[in-house]
Design an enzyme around this catalytic site. Structure first.
Site, mmCIF file in Angstrom:
data_model
loop_
_atom_site.group_PDB
_atom_site.id
_atom_site.type_symbol
_atom_site.label_atom_id
_atom_site.label_comp_id
_atom_site.label_asym_id
_atom_site.label_seq_id
_atom_site.Cartn_x
_atom_site.Cartn_y
_atom_site.Cartn_z
ATOM 1 N N HIS A 72 0.854 -1.202 0.000
ATOM 2 C CA HIS A 72 0.000 0.000 0.000
ATOM 3 C C HIS A 72 0.883 1.243 0.000
ATOM 4 C CE1 HIS A 72 -4.033 -1.856 1.313
ATOM 5 N NE2 HIS A 72 -3.228 -2.820 0.908
ATOM 6 N N TYR A 199 -9.303 5.573 7.040
ATOM 7 C CA TYR A 199 -9.479 5.930 8.453
ATOM 8 C C TYR A 199 -10.515 7.049 8.486
ATOM 9 C CZ TYR A 199 -5.092 3.525 9.656
ATOM 10 O OH TYR A 199 -4.097 2.586 9.858
ATOM 11 N N PRO A 290 -4.255 -0.109 18.597
ATOM 12 C CA PRO A 290 -4.058 -0.601 17.232
ATOM 13 C C PRO A 290 -3.969 0.489 16.164
ATOM 14 C CG PRO A 290 -6.295 -1.076 18.002
ATOM 15 C CD PRO A 290 -5.536 -0.542 19.181
ATOM 16 N N LYS A 294 1.395 -0.351 15.090
ATOM 17 C CA LYS A 294 2.814 -0.370 15.449
ATOM 18 C C LYS A 294 3.238 -1.597 16.246
ATOM 19 C CE LYS A 294 3.940 3.206 13.308
ATOM 20 N NZ LYS A 294 4.371 2.793 11.975
ATOM 21 N N TYR A 382 3.977 6.469 9.775
ATOM 22 C CA TYR A 382 3.117 5.341 9.406
ATOM 23 C C TYR A 382 3.933 4.243 8.717
ATOM 24 C CZ TYR A 382 -1.235 2.990 8.264
ATOM 25 O OH TYR A 382 -2.260 2.070 8.205
HETATM 26 C C1 PHB Z 1 -5.815 -4.029 10.530
HETATM 27 O O1 PHB Z 1 -5.946 -4.326 9.333
HETATM 28 O O2 PHB Z 1 -6.011 -4.859 11.425
HETATM 29 C C2 PHB Z 1 -5.451 -2.652 10.897
HETATM 30 C C3 PHB Z 1 -4.951 -1.794 9.935
HETATM 31 C C4 PHB Z 1 -4.566 -0.510 10.283
HETATM 32 C C5 PHB Z 1 -4.709 -0.077 11.578
HETATM 33 C C6 PHB Z 1 -5.212 -0.926 12.544
HETATM 34 C C7 PHB Z 1 -5.581 -2.219 12.213
HETATM 35 O O3 PHB Z 1 -4.337 1.178 11.905
#
Ligand code: PHB
Length: 389
Positions: A72, A199, A290, A294, A382
């Site tokens: 990504h 997000y 989450p 990280k 990120y």
């Molecule tokens: C996930 O796919 O589990 C996931 C992806 C990004 C995040 C948190 C969880 O910031």
């Protein structure tokens, strides 16, 4: 039995460390309470930083990741009625993240350790670490009905957030932050709703559209920590997720939900991360919420340091990197704590939030997507900072 490094925990930290040490000719024994089956099938995180991908590739455990992982080059922030893309490739000189589930990383590491003749003990009980203040620490445990004692030069506690090895560090400080919300997470049989993660900030709270594979989606929405997944039939989940992203023009692809869970949301750091001949790594020493993914990446960064520190010890009897482990590791840990907290605070709805707070969050999101330097800060954190040289 004797080994050089005894490792408690066959998660990302423990298995990766055993692999890295093996490549240098340093032996280890890894013990875990869980069965191999359990470790290889528990669905957890899914986003690997560039440096995690690079380390796996350079050390020969990246073949399946390269074939099956999905790279990504950006994420989208949904707020104020639109999607706003953060372009990692442009902002970080071509760095990216790879979506590849944690249990697949573990499956690959276990396969490689076993192919290399590694000593992995699954399903052990009664694990006890002794003698970490002296120069002959040991691990006792019961495996397949017989009591075992492994004498080690060093012990690494990589036994996760419920770590028992952590308790052996005298005078430690446990630094905590509890959040007043949780994430409702689902896995659903449906193709990705979006080519990149979304997000979303919304009046109903945060939502995240992620993915696991071309046929499985991972999605989350912010919820009360006491939420009972049983109160959420599939239709209600899809309505809630859609309502949180629709304002920005995103459409959720629905399908049968085959796993629902409520994820607790807390930040934790244990300081120091070592005592005598015991070193903590990964979730045993720190957990992050989450947001921003990280956790696994920090575990890998810890053991990258431990591998180099142990190599300096065995090659030159130089203990300076071992002595400095906590200080070096904690810099990255606190950077990640700040980043996860920042992403969380910008996107979630807090109890007692009023219109002022919402406008301030929107102004911050506007800054992050509108200013090249703020966007670069988000993108660099990120995709992950390079591993400490
Ligand atoms: C996930 O796919 O589990 C996931 C992806 C990004 C995040 C948190 C969880 O910031």
């Amino acid at each position: 039995m004797r080994t050089q490094v005894g490792i408690v925990g066959a998660g990302p930290a423990g298995l990766m460390l055993a692999h890295l040490l093996h490549l240098r000719g340093i032996d280890s024994v890894v013990v875990d309470l869980r069965t191999r089956e359990d470790i290889e099938h528990t669905i957890k995180a899914g986003v690997l930083e560039q440096s995690t991908v690079d380390l796996m590739t350079e050390t020969g455990v990246g073949d399946r990741l390269r074939r099956e992982g999905s790279v990504h080059h950006g994420i989208n922030l949904a707020f104020g009625g639109a999607l706003h893309r953060i372009d990692f490739a442009a902002l970080t000189n071509g760095r990216a993240v790879t979506v590849y589930p944690q249990h697949e990383v573990l499956t690959d590491l276990i396969a490689r350790r076993l192919a290399d003749g590694g000593d992995l003990r699954f399903g052990v009980s009664g694990t006890r670490v002794e003698g970490i203040s002296g120069d002959r620490p040991s691990i006792r445990f019961t495996h397949e009905g017989s009591e075992q004692r492994v004498e080690c030069d060093f012990v690494v506690g990589a036994d996760g957030s419920h770590s028992t090895t952590r308790a052996l560090i005298p005078g430690r400080a446990d630094l905590f932050r509890e959040y007043p919300f949780a994430w409702f997470g689902i896995l659903a049989e449906a193709p990705p709703s979006s080519g990149e993660l979304i997000y979303a900030h919304s009046d109903r709270g945060f939502a995240l559209i992620s993915t696991r594979s071309p046929t499985v989606q991972r999605l989350y929405f912010q919820c009360d920590p006491h939420t009972d997944p049983g109160d959420w039939p599939d239709d209600r989940i899809w309505e809630e997720l859609s309502a949180r992203v629709a304002g920005a023009g995103a459409v959720v692809k629905t399908g049968p939900v085959f796993q629902k869970s409520v994820l607790r949301f807390r930040s934790f750091v244990c300081e120091p991360m070592q005592h005598g001949r015991l070193f903590l790594a990964g979730d045993a020493a720190h957990t992050v919420p989450p947001t921003g993914q990280k956790g696994l990446n920090l575990a890998v960064a810890d053991v990258y340091l431990l591998d180099r520190a142990l190599a300096a010890y065995y090659e030159r009897r130089d203990t300076s990197l071992l002595d400095g482990y906590t200080a070096t590791a904690l810099r990255r840990v606190w950077r990640a704590q700040h980043f996860s907290w920042w992403m969380t605070s910008m996107l979630h709805r807090f109890d007692g939030t009023n219109d002022f707070d919402v406008r301030r969050q929107l102004a911050e999101l506007d800054l992050v997507t509108g200013s090249a330097s703020a966007a670069t800060t988000l993108a660099e954190n990120y995709v992950g900072l390079p591993l400490t040289p």
